[in-house]
Design an enzyme around this catalytic site. Structure first.
Site, PDB file in Angstrom:
ATOM      1  N   CYS A 351      39.964   6.103  14.021  1.00 14.76           N
ATOM      2  CA  CYS A 351      40.250   6.032  15.454  1.00 14.76           C
ATOM      3  C   CYS A 351      40.818   7.374  15.931  1.00 14.76           C
ATOM      4  O   CYS A 351      40.087   8.354  15.961  1.00 14.76           O
ATOM      5  CB  CYS A 351      41.181   4.849  15.713  1.00 14.76           C
ATOM      6  SG  CYS A 351      41.232   4.351  17.424  1.00 14.76           S
ATOM      7  N   HIS A 478      37.964   0.407  13.244  1.00 14.76           N
ATOM      8  CA  HIS A 478      39.039   0.154  12.275  1.00 14.76           C
ATOM      9  C   HIS A 478      38.495  -0.629  11.085  1.00 14.76           C
ATOM     10  O   HIS A 478      38.565  -1.851  11.073  1.00 14.76           O
ATOM     11  CB  HIS A 478      40.167  -0.635  12.940  1.00 14.76           C
ATOM     12  CG  HIS A 478      40.957   0.171  13.914  1.00 14.76           C
ATOM     13  ND1 HIS A 478      42.083   0.872  13.559  1.00 14.76           N
ATOM     14  CD2 HIS A 478      40.749   0.417  15.229  1.00 14.76           C
ATOM     15  CE1 HIS A 478      42.550   1.515  14.617  1.00 14.76           C
ATOM     16  NE2 HIS A 478      41.759   1.259  15.649  1.00 14.76           N
ATOM     17  N   GLU A 480      39.699  -1.148   8.328  1.00 10.52           N
ATOM     18  CA  GLU A 480      40.741  -1.859   7.575  1.00 10.52           C
ATOM     19  C   GLU A 480      40.817  -3.340   7.926  1.00 10.52           C
ATOM     20  O   GLU A 480      41.214  -4.160   7.107  1.00 10.52           O
ATOM     21  CB  GLU A 480      42.112  -1.191   7.777  1.00 10.52           C
ATOM     22  CG  GLU A 480      42.724  -1.268   9.174  1.00 10.52           C
ATOM     23  CD  GLU A 480      42.278  -0.142  10.102  1.00 10.52           C
ATOM     24  OE1 GLU A 480      41.234   0.478   9.821  1.00 10.52           O
ATOM     25  OE2 GLU A 480      42.973   0.111  11.107  1.00 10.52           O
TER      26      GLU A 480
END
Ligand SMILES: *[C@@H]1O[C@H](CO)[C@@H](O)[C@H](O)[C@H]1NC(C)=O
Ligand SMILES: *[C@@H]1O[C@H](CO)[C@@H](O)[C@H](O)[C@H]1NC(C)=O
Ligand SMILES: *[C@@H]1O[C@H](CO)[C@@H](O)[C@H](O)[C@H]1NC(C)=O
Length: 514
Positions: A351, A478, A480
């Site tokens: 990001c 993202h 994750e």
């Protein structure tokens, strides 16, 4: 965390998660489910909905009160989320898990407790199981385990009309039998319903710890589900816990961020690193670097911190710059990206971390020294990162590009596509307001920075790579959020493989289909 035991005969997982404050990501990772904003009930959201109703005249001009208006709104929200089928399930869930954060007696949690009291009454005693979490501190030289705080909070809870069925006691060391007996006697909870969650070597031991104490049985019994539940299957968890305990080698990861003290805001990133490391039989060793410490200014103001930050960066096997908002530490992040690019140290920018590498490349390679993001400098000559055009600047939050979006790979010749098993596209979660300015893309690509993943319109840059580098990857999304204990995010896996010199071999094996 208790929930993996509640697998019923239907073969489905049956939960639904409503958290009032804690990190929803923990539930997503533990249960391998996807939650939405609806699953996150906050006081702010509730008050806003009540005020809107009031303005609309739904309360017929009556004065808005905490009880019944706020507590009813909470109860209604829980009931409505509980009856919507979850992702990939046919009907509504059979069991709804509600996490109420905070401490009993907090002013903030009062309307929530009242809402739960009413809910427990309306669903009936067979359909409500309350697990009260509390801490058992140890005091004094003799190390006595104190039960008073738990006794007091249980008493307070009862005074508010809620009776705990199970106690989950957090402690450093296992609690003693006589501590349990004392708790049982003073809190009126049977000894078999007093669970002890003491410190364990790694988080994957927790489900095992709870199963060994028969937590699943106590919960199923309270909910009158014993007859239809199957035995918990914790083979995966047992393996994970044992694998992790066995790991000896570690990999040093430098995490360059804005709030190093606030590690919670990067919890999902930390977990994704853990998943990727375990897949490579490594333990993550994360070194946090406050981005501002890397900046030139700090060499005068805080010379020791400056030197220490650079020393840590140089010792790391790879560098990660996670997302964030605001301009604090941006210069330091740019320096970290420059260091990683020039020294061929694996770099992952997420990001803001991707935007940082674009600004850095523009400044150092293209010679656009004044290149910047309009987030930090509205009038920059080279706005390489800009506010997303269709958004409105006036409403924070509502203009964010949020949720799952598609990224289409532009070339087969890139690391990320190969890490994603050569898929044509990937769907990953987004959360941003600024993006790379597509006007400058040609110049960047001619100079060697490739945008290998774009959105479906081809106008939004989603993934960048530097082909002349072992692993220099920036992603606007993202990754994750989709990482799971046994299914690490491909982006994180590639990053860790590169950090330990195993990436080429891994990619080669993939081509050969082994
Ligand atoms: C839940 O909502 C609060 C307030 O809107 C927000 O700060 C928090 O990040 C949200 N949590 C998750 C996991 O979405
Ligand atoms: C852990 O290490 C021991 C001894 O080296 C080995 O016997 C065992 O299989 C390992 N367990 C796992 C889950 O890797
Ligand atoms: C971007 O703008 C901010 C605010 O003016 C400034 O502090 C920062 O140094 C600029 N970044 C670069 C790379 O010039």
């Amino acid at each position: 965390m208790l929930v993996p035991c509640l697998l019923l005969n239907t073969g489905k997982f049956l939960f639904l998660m409503i958290a009032v404050d804690l990190d929803l990501g923990n539930y997503e990772r533990f249960l391998d489910i996807t939650l939405t904003r609806e699953n996150n009930i906050t006081a702010g959201k509730i008050y806003q909905s009540v005020l809107e109703k009031e303005r609309r005249g739904d309360y017929l001009g009556k004065t808005v009160q905490v009880v019944p208006h706020i507590s009813d709104a909470i109860k209604n929200h829980i009931e409505s989320v509980a009856t919507i089928p979850m992702d990939g399930q046919e009907g509504p869930a059979d069991v709804c898990v509600i996490e109420l954060g905070g401490t009993v007696g907090d002013i903030e949690s009062m309307p929530f407790i009242e809402a739960l009291r009413q809910l427990s009454f309306s669903v009936g005693p067979d359909n409500f199981c309350l697990i009260h979490v509390s801490l058992i501190p140890v005091l004094g030289v003799v190390g006595e385990q104190k039960t008073k705080p738990t006794q007091l909070s249980v008493r307070e809870l009862r005074a508010l009309g809620l009776t705990p069925h199970l106690l989950a006691c957090r402690s450093a060391q296992p609690i003693l039998d006589n501590t349990k007996e004392k708790l049982s006697q003073f809190c009126h909870v049977p000894v078999c319903n007093i669970l002890n969650i003491h410190d364990v070597p790694n988080i994957w031991h927790i489900p095992l710890l709870l199963t060994n104490q028969n937590a699943h049985h106590s919960i199923l019994k309270q909910l009158n589900l014993v007859r239809i539940a199957t035995a918990p299957d914790l083979r995966d968890w047992t393996n994970m816990a044992a694998t992790y305990d066995n790991l000896t080698n570690s990999v040093k990861i430098a995490m360059v961020g804005k709030y190093v003290g606030l590690t919670d805001s990067y919890l999902s990133v930390v977990k994704a690193l853990l998943h990727a490391c375990v897949a490579c039989s490594l333990k993550p060793s994360i070194d946090w670097i406050a981005a501002t410490d890397l900046e030139d200014e700090s060499s005068k103001l805080k010379p020791e911190a400056h030197a220490a930050a650079w020393e840590t960066l140089r010792k790391a096997s790879c560098v990660l710059v996670p997302g964030g908002f605001g301009d604090r530490g941006v210069k330091g992040m740019i320096l970290a990206a420059k260091y990683a690019r020039e020294n061929k140290v694996p770099y992952l920018g997420i990001c803001l971390g991707m935007q940082i590498s674009v600004i850095e490349f523009a400044g150092s390679v293209l010679g656009w020294e004044k290149a910047n993001s309009t987030e930090f400098d509205d009038g920059t000559l080279y706005p390489v990162v800009i506010f997303m055009p269709e958004g409105s600047k006036t409403h924070m939050g509502s203009t964010m590009r949020l949720g799952s979006r598609r990224t289409v790979f532009q070339t087969a010749d890139c690391i990320t596509k190969r890490m994603y098993h050569n898929s044509e596209y990937v769907d990953e979660r987004h959360r941003h307001r600024y993006e790379v300015n597509s006007e400058f893309i040609e110049t960047f690509e001619e100079a060697g920075l490739k945008f290998v993943g774009k959105d479906e319109t081809g106008k939004r840059m989603e993934i960048l790579e530097l082909p002349s580098h072992p692993f220099y990857v920036g992603v606007q999304f993202h990754p994750e959020f989709k990482s799971r204990p046994r299914r690490p995010s491909p982006v994180f896996l590639g990053f860790i493989l590169a950090a330990t010199g195993q990436l080429d071999l891994y990619l080669e094996k993939q081509i050969n289909g082994s």
